[in-house]
Design an enzyme around this catalytic site. Structure first.
Site, short mmCIF file in Angstrom:
data_model
loop_
_atom_site.label_atom_id
_atom_site.label_comp_id
_atom_site.label_asym_id
_atom_site.label_seq_id
_atom_site.Cartn_x
_atom_site.Cartn_y
_atom_site.Cartn_z
N GLU B 71 0.84 -1.21 0.00
CA GLU B 71 0.00 0.00 0.00
C GLU B 71 0.87 1.26 0.00
O GLU B 71 0.61 2.23 -0.73
CB GLU B 71 -0.94 -0.04 1.22
CG GLU B 71 -1.81 1.19 1.38
CD GLU B 71 -1.83 1.65 2.82
OE1 GLU B 71 -1.28 2.74 3.09
OE2 GLU B 71 -2.38 0.94 3.69
N HIS B 72 1.94 1.26 0.81
CA HIS B 72 2.86 2.39 0.79
C HIS B 72 3.49 2.57 -0.60
O HIS B 72 3.67 3.69 -1.07
CB HIS B 72 3.99 2.18 1.81
CG HIS B 72 3.61 2.51 3.22
ND1 HIS B 72 4.36 3.33 4.01
CD2 HIS B 72 2.54 2.14 3.98
CE1 HIS B 72 3.79 3.45 5.22
NE2 HIS B 72 2.70 2.72 5.21
N GLU B 148 6.84 2.88 11.49
CA GLU B 148 5.41 2.84 11.77
C GLU B 148 5.09 1.72 12.76
O GLU B 148 4.30 1.90 13.69
CB GLU B 148 4.63 2.65 10.46
CG GLU B 148 3.12 2.72 10.65
CD GLU B 148 2.35 2.57 9.35
OE1 GLU B 148 2.97 2.54 8.27
OE2 GLU B 148 1.11 2.47 9.42
#
Lengths: 437, 453
Positions: B71-72, B148
């Site tokens: 997704e990143h 993260e």
């Protein structure tokens, strides 16, 4: 798993986002405004699309008004308002609200204490909701046993917060910025334990008054209905008088604070006291900060710290104008071993920006986003309420939204540089780290 | 549409009826991409979302976290849109963009002034098929994801407890793996892993669009055909999600981490919605959750926090919408002087009270009144409306049945609520997780507190 930007910040983030709103004239909001007989300011926006009504009442009753030895008083006073008021105990308040599907919200920050009501606009439901709201504002019981219970819970929460690196860093940051101003004082387990019922009663009597209130109504009602509701709310309050502010905070001297913690990541904040609401440099700082660290994925800080080096998941900068000079802040979290590198890099990005200002391209991109995103800031009753309540509480001009786009577009690169130079002296930066090696 | 809500809307905003009955609109392109449009003309804005039917539950051991890392990478460029340029284009359009990965799905969205919708479609269609996945970009971005993970989980004792509790509560089903991925899997991940993920799953026949806002659905359908229509469909790999074997006894886990307050989570295996018409227990569980924890004077807060003061906080979490198996969580923190065992006993007693004595008509009516009001309030948010449609579709259910779900919720009886309290809260289906707080300096602060098990 949100990719970014719903970052766990602290109390000011909401207020900050509101004033970063970018608003072209074309799609402004028709704000009607007046003062009630009892002296409360009123803002009203009619919005007939949905059968619902939002009311928010803001008082100058935030933590900046805590007496020096009673930190936490404003927050406890606000928290106890709806735990028993008038004829209703805390259970009756919650049950009667639920019975009509209404929601009571709000809270206290540094400046404001707010109570908000969201209800269906059907007359039988709305009437119950407004009756509870009036009672909660004007007749809180401040039951002594409930106060003791809530103090226990608050103290436990404060102790827990003092184990979390982000909370520790946030508290240390405010303390470093405002050593001699109430913005720098924090509630502690001891200060909360010492609060008495009489403290809450006195704080309420002084601050929850008509002269100190700003009432905002948005939704499915007419001007005449809004006037009637606002009169009812303010007539229940004592007339009172506007509360004087403490002496303005000084910019102060730079400092470095390092706090040990076993976390894997260091939490890093850099900043200083900057501007108050309504400061004429607001627009140049807003536009400039978009390029520095405000513009989401496209800011210089994001590119240098996250994209090029992978130092952090979240990195940002912002101005949070308050009643008195609120902070300019840069924040990030990074692996503890690279904390000093990350601080060095962030300072370089800031100092380079102070020297260069934005390029013409960056300036144009900032304006395009800040003006183009205007409709997004006002596309729900909730967002309109938030914006208009800020305008009312802080006494911003009522054409603030209408002129927003024009004022953003008028900013020049030279004005950005000059405004940043006026408000950010690198030597005055406070640097706070928690869990850095 | 449930009768009460329909009546409310007819009475209070008759002008909504025209759209309320036809909305949302739906079509499917020849390549299998579905498009769902919820028209809402209150403000000149729109939300554009692309949902892929692929989440962390579709990963395999050794590459946990790849759905989210990928997704990143979706923001790292195509031949026609440079690295980072996607977000620049959205920002220039006055929009905001982001994305989220769940166990069940991955979704990308932009909130925009309505006239920018076509540009967003062009950008999303481009990265649905033309992503670069440059290894150099991957090397930077994997570091960001590790940061993260440190921020969300490693330095967050509550999140760590939840992560480890799921790893124990689910032995075989992929829900046992954290969405963010285990740290060693992130360390071992390569750009090739993200490439394989993209090639397998990012095709129009594995996606759907949800668009809400001030748009004309016919124009949206035409724009979707123009931009997404040319993308080719491809057969999807088989999905081999391992079924979770029946749990046949209680499980317990303790996590020690720097903190002040203990946390207790009790997870019970419960059903989720599979058939909106035929199912009944998931609706009764939702009403049970509302009665226990739906407002400030609901049972948990009234009894456990306010009256008995055994808890600083107590709550219940239950999501009936999921591709995988369901778990209902009771959770809380004990008050000073009370133990995790005291809190566990108190939570059990509240469930037992429902099982034995049922719930009152007033409590049920109150929960349903809140539901009716929340159906009006949700219309205040374009984003919320699009999210609701997207999530229901992600579980293989149809947004066309949202109103039917609300009817079924309104039809739940006190006897139904009492029955599920008796049926699902058994020790054999229970996983208990406890956060055992440790001093920050590593020195013991107090003896390990007693737990029941």
């Amino acid at each position: 798993m949100i990719r970014s930007f719903f970052r766990p910040l602290f109390r000011l983030l909401t207020a900050f986002l509101i004033l970063l709103a970018a608003l072209p004239a074309a799609a402004g909001v028709a704000i009607e405004h007046w003062t009630t007989a009892a002296g409360a300011k009123v803002q009203f926006v009619e919005s007939r699309g949905l059968p619902m009504l939002d009311i928010q009442v803001d008082f100058a009753a935030g933590s900046m008004f805590d007496p020096a030895n009673k930190s936490g008083l404003a927050a406890r006073t606000r928290a106890l308002l709806d735990l028993g008021a008038g004829a209703r105990d805390e259970t009756a308040i919650a049950e009667e609200l639920a019975d009509i599907g209404a929601q009571l919200g709000g809270g206290a920050d540094t400046d404001r204490a707010s109570v908000s009501l969201r209800t269906l606009s059907a007359p039988d439901k709305q009437a119950v909701g407004i009756d509870i709201l009036r009672s909660v504002l004007a007749q809180p019981r401040f039951d002594a046993l409930i106060l003791e219970r809530e103090k226990e819970r608050t103290i436990a929460g404060l102790k827990e917060a003092m184990t979390r690196p982000g909370s520790i860093a946030g508290k240390a940051f405010w303390a470093a910025l405002y050593p001699d101003h109430p913005y720098g004082r924090q509630a502690t387990p001891e200060s909360v334990a010492a609060l008495s019922r009489a403290d809450l009663v006195a704080f309420h009597a002084r601050h929850y008054t008509a002269a100190n209130a700003s009432i905002t109504l948005v939704g499915d009602l007419s001007r005449a209905q809004a006037e009637q509701i606002a009169e009812q709310i303010s007539a229940s309050l004592p007339p009172g008088a506007a509360v004087p502010l403490p002496a303005a905070p000084a910019v102060g001297a730079g400092s470095s604070t390092a706090i040990a913690h076993p976390a894997t990541q260091a939490h890093i904040y850099l900043g200083l006291p900057a501007i108050e609401r309504g400061n004429p440099d607001f627009f140049p700082l807003l536009v400039g900060n978009y390029t520095l660290g405000g513009g989401g994925f496209v800011s210089r800080l994001m590119k240098e710290v996250r994209d090029k080096r992978g130092y952090a998941y979240s990195v940002y900068s912002y101005f949070a104008p308050l009643k008195q000079a609120g902070p300019f802040q840069i924040g990030l979290q990074t692996k503890r071993s690279q904390a000093s590198e990350a601080i060095k890099l962030s300072r370089q990005v800031l100092e380079r920006f102070l020297v260069e200002g934005p390029s013409e391209e960056e300036l144009a991109a900032a304006k395009a986003n800040l003006t183009g995103s205007f409709p997004l800031r006002l596309d729900s009753n909730r967002k309109i309420l938030d914006n208009v309540a800020v305008i009312g509480f802080y006494g911003l001009p009522f054409d603030y939204l209408d002129r927003y786009q024009e004022r953003v577009n008028a900013v020049t690169a030279a004005e950005v540089k000059a405004a940043f130079a006026r408000h950010i002296q690198p030597k005055a930066l406070r640097i706070v780290t928690v869990a850095a090696d | 549409m449930p009768m009460r809500l329909q009546l409310l809307i007819v009475l209070l905003c008759p002008w909504l009826i025209g759209t309320a009955l036809a909305n949302p609109y739906e079509t499917t392109l020849a390549n299998g991409l579905r498009i769902i449009v919820k028209e809402d003309h209150r403000a000149p804005t729109a939300v554009h979302m692309v949902w892929y039917r692929i989440g962390s539950m579709d990963e395999t051991d050794g590459t946990s976290g790849v759905a989210h890392v990928f997704e990143h990478m979706m923001f790292k460029g195509t031949p026609s849109v440079g690295p980072g340029e996607f977000s620049q284009r959205v920002a220039a359009a006055g929009g905001r963009d982001n994305a989220f990965t769940s166990r069940d799905y991955t979704a990308y969205f932009q909130q925009i002034p309505k006239e920018k919708l076509e540009e967003m479609m062009q950008l999303e269609a481009d990265r649905m098929h033309h992503l670069n996945l440059d290894p150099k970009e991957f090397e930077q971005e994997i570091k960001v994801v590790m940061e993260e993970r440190r921020m969300r989980t490693d330095d967050n004792p509550q999140a760590k407890l939840f992560e480890q509790m799921n790893a124990v509560g689910f032995l075989a089903h992929p829900y046992r793996r954290p969405i963010i991925g285990w740290m060693s899997d992130l360390e071992n991940m390569t750009a090739a892993d993200t490439r394989a993920w993209y090639d397998a799953w990012y095709v129009p026949n594995n996606a759907y669009l949800v668009i809400s806002g001030d748009v004309d659905h016919k124009e949206v359908f035409a724009l979707a055909q123009k931009h997404y229509g040319p993308l080719a469909e491809r057969p999807l790999p088989p999905r081999r999600a391992t079924a979770e074997p029946l749990q046949e006894g209680p499980r317990h886990i303790t996590v020690k981490a720097p903190a002040e307050l203990p946390v207790l989570i009790m997870g019970y295996k419960v059903p989720v919605l599979r058939d909106i018409d035929k199912d009944s227990d998931p609706y009764a569980l939702q009403m049970l959750a509302a009665i226990l924890d739906g407002h400030d004077a609901a049972r948990f807060n009234k009894k456990l926090v306010r009256e008995d003061k055994v808890a600083l906080s107590a709550g219940i979490d239950y999501d009936a919408i999921a591709r995988g198996p369901g778990m209902l969580y009771l959770h809380g923190t004990p008050s000073a002087g009370k133990t995790v065992a005291d809190l566990e006993a108190a939570l059990r007693a509240e469930i037992e009270r429902v099982r034995r004595d049922g719930v009152s008509a007033a409590e049920l009516k109150r929960a349903k009144a809140q539901l009716v009001a929340s159906e009006v309030y949700k219309l205040d948010s374009l984003f919320g409306q699009a999210m609701e449609i997207g999530q229901i579709e992600s579980a293989g259910l149809s947004h066309r049945q949202i109103d039917r779900m609300l009817e079924k919720l309104q039809a739940v009886s006190a006897a139904d609520v009492q029955a599920v309290a008796g049926k699902y809260f058994t020790d054999d289906a229970l996983t208990v997780g406890v956060l055992d707080p440790q001093p920050l300096d590593g020195k013991p602060r107090r003896p390990a507190f007693p737990t029941r098990h």
